[in-house]
Design an enzyme around this catalytic site. Structure first.
Site, PDB file in Angstrom:
ATOM      1  N   ASN A  10       0.858  -1.186   0.000  1.00 41.00           N
ATOM      2  CA  ASN A  10       0.000   0.000   0.000  1.00 41.00           C
ATOM      3  C   ASN A  10       0.896   1.238   0.000  1.00 41.00           C
ATOM      4  OD1 ASN A  10      -1.796   2.053   0.540  1.00 41.00           O
ATOM      5  ND2 ASN A  10      -2.359   1.332   2.594  1.00 41.00           N
ATOM      6  N   LYS A  12       0.086   4.277  -0.207  1.00 39.42           N
ATOM      7  CA  LYS A  12      -0.560   5.459   0.393  1.00 39.42           C
ATOM      8  C   LYS A  12      -0.317   6.685  -0.498  1.00 39.42           C
ATOM      9  CE  LYS A  12      -0.097   3.170   4.784  1.00 39.42           C
ATOM     10  NZ  LYS A  12       0.048   3.218   6.216  1.00 39.42           N
ATOM     11  N   HIS A  93      -9.503   1.043   5.261  1.00 39.93           N
ATOM     12  CA  HIS A  93      -8.174   1.203   5.874  1.00 39.93           C
ATOM     13  C   HIS A  93      -8.281   2.145   7.067  1.00 39.93           C
ATOM     14  CE1 HIS A  93      -4.038   2.455   6.482  1.00 39.93           C
ATOM     15  NE2 HIS A  93      -3.701   1.322   5.915  1.00 39.93           N
ATOM     16  N   GLU A  95      -6.562   4.541   8.064  1.00 41.78           N
ATOM     17  CA  GLU A  95      -6.405   5.982   7.781  1.00 41.78           C
ATOM     18  C   GLU A  95      -7.685   6.575   7.182  1.00 41.78           C
ATOM     19  OE1 GLU A  95      -2.762   5.460   5.601  1.00 41.78           O
ATOM     20  OE2 GLU A  95      -1.829   4.862   7.496  1.00 41.78           O
ATOM     21  N   GLU A 163      -5.281  -5.206  10.781  1.00 41.63           N
ATOM     22  CA  GLU A 163      -4.252  -4.197  10.987  1.00 41.63           C
ATOM     23  C   GLU A 163      -4.531  -3.440  12.285  1.00 41.63           C
ATOM     24  OE1 GLU A 163      -2.293  -2.959   7.073  1.00 41.63           O
ATOM     25  OE2 GLU A 163      -4.151  -1.849   7.180  1.00 41.63           O
ATOM     26  N   GLY A 169       2.477   1.952  10.830  1.00 46.01           N
ATOM     27  CA  GLY A 169       3.429   3.044  10.659  1.00 46.01           C
ATOM     28  C   GLY A 169       4.153   3.453  11.934  1.00 46.01           C
ATOM     29  N   SER A 209       3.486  -2.382  10.450  1.00 44.85           N
ATOM     30  CA  SER A 209       4.944  -2.401  10.629  1.00 44.85           C
ATOM     31  C   SER A 209       5.592  -3.728  10.237  1.00 44.85           C
ATOM     32  CB  SER A 209       5.304  -2.017  12.071  1.00 44.85           C
ATOM     33  OG  SER A 209       4.852  -0.700  12.345  1.00 44.85           O
TER      34      SER A 209
HETATM   35  P1  PGA Z   1       2.849   0.042   7.704  1.00 50.82           P
HETATM   36  O1  PGA Z   1       1.395   0.288   7.084  1.00 50.82           O
HETATM   37  O2  PGA Z   1       3.378  -1.229   7.082  1.00 50.82           O
HETATM   38  O3  PGA Z   1       3.639   1.247   7.309  1.00 50.82           O
HETATM   39  O4  PGA Z   1       2.682  -0.090   9.169  1.00 50.82           O
HETATM   40  C1  PGA Z   1       0.494  -0.773   6.922  1.00 50.82           C
HETATM   41  C2  PGA Z   1      -0.773  -0.261   6.297  1.00 50.82           C
HETATM   42  O5  PGA Z   1      -1.158   0.885   6.549  1.00 50.82           O
HETATM   43  O6  PGA Z   1      -1.438  -0.989   5.550  1.00 50.82           O
END
Ligand code: PGA
Length: 250
Positions: A10, A12, A93, A95, A163, A169, A209
């Protein structure tokens, strides 16, 4: 039962259209995949027309709108995505849920629009750290699952991504015990509505992560069928390393 693994990157709001295709090719040149693994790139909408169609990887969009067309300034429909060779759509997601206030009802409408247009939704679910500390994880996931999948009769075209919000992140990956227990809980939740055969063949990804240092131990867990990866999917070497680790273990 052998379930095909998925490694989804992803991006983003990262990477420009002009660099997107070369980036994908650089990764594909460093990996040796087999039929037990599917690689998915999820770039921003504007990159979609620039990435070559290939039978070696699939493309996911990071969002969609539920209406076919109309007066929805700034939105993208599933019809448009199909026209850009997209086959998966990330829905719900964290976010989108937390920054853009997407509700389970909106996620549900998006999932139905995807399924009506032969796009596979990757439904993201996850608890906040407050939920986990209050032992509400299973309850929160259960609501997210049932509300997002309202009216969806089969899991056949769905991919699930667990997640934990606090792991996205942050560099704080959930422990193996937490991931193992939660994926087991997710299957238990689904079994109250869906057939065992469908639940057993559902791909449940972990995200939060994931890196080249923890991918091997995470993929060794019984109910983890791949990863949804943010940060580590933006670097050729780290994403290719994770793909190679999962391929070796798939
Ligand atoms: P990350 O993000 O691997 O940077 O933690 C995962 C995601 O948002 O799908």
């Amino acid at each position: 039962m052998k379930i095909k693994s998925i490694i989804a990157g992803n991006w983003k709001m990262n990477k420009k259209p002009s660099e997107s295709n070369a980036f994908v090719n650089n990764i594909m040149n460093q990996v040796n995949v087999n039929e037990n693994i599917e690689i998915i790139f999820s770039p921003s909408f504007v990159c979609l027309p620039f990435i070559d169609k290939s039978d070696k990887y699939s493309i996911a969009s990071q969002n969609c709108h539920w209406e076919k067309d109309g007066a929805f300034t700034g939105e993208i429909s599933t019809n448009m995505l199909v026209d850009c060779n997209v086959s998966y759509v990330i829905t719900g997601h964290s976010e989108r849920r937390h920054i853009f206030e997407e509700s389970n009802e909106m996620v549900n409408s998006k999932i139905k629009a995807c399924l009506n247009n032969k796009l596979k939704p990757i439904l993201c679910i996850g608890e906040t750290i407050e939920d986990r500390n209050k032992c509400l994880t299973k309850e929160v996931l259960s609501t997210q699952i049932f509300d997002s999948l309202k009216g969806v009769e089969t899991l056949n075209d769905i991919v699930l991504a667990y997640e934990p919000v606090w792991a996205i992140g942050t560099g704080k990956t959930a422990s193996l015990t937490q991931v193992g227990e939660t994926h087991k809980d997710i299957k238990e939740i689904l079994l109250s509505k869906y057939d065992k055969i469908e639940v057993d063949s559902l791909q449940i990804l972990y995200g939060g992560s994931v890196s080249s240092s923890n991918a091997e131990e995470l993929i060794s867990l019984a109910d983890v069928h791949g990863f949804l990866i943010g940060g580590a999917s933006l670097d050729v070497d780290s994403f290719a390393t994770i793909i190679n680790i999962v391929t070796k273990n798939s």
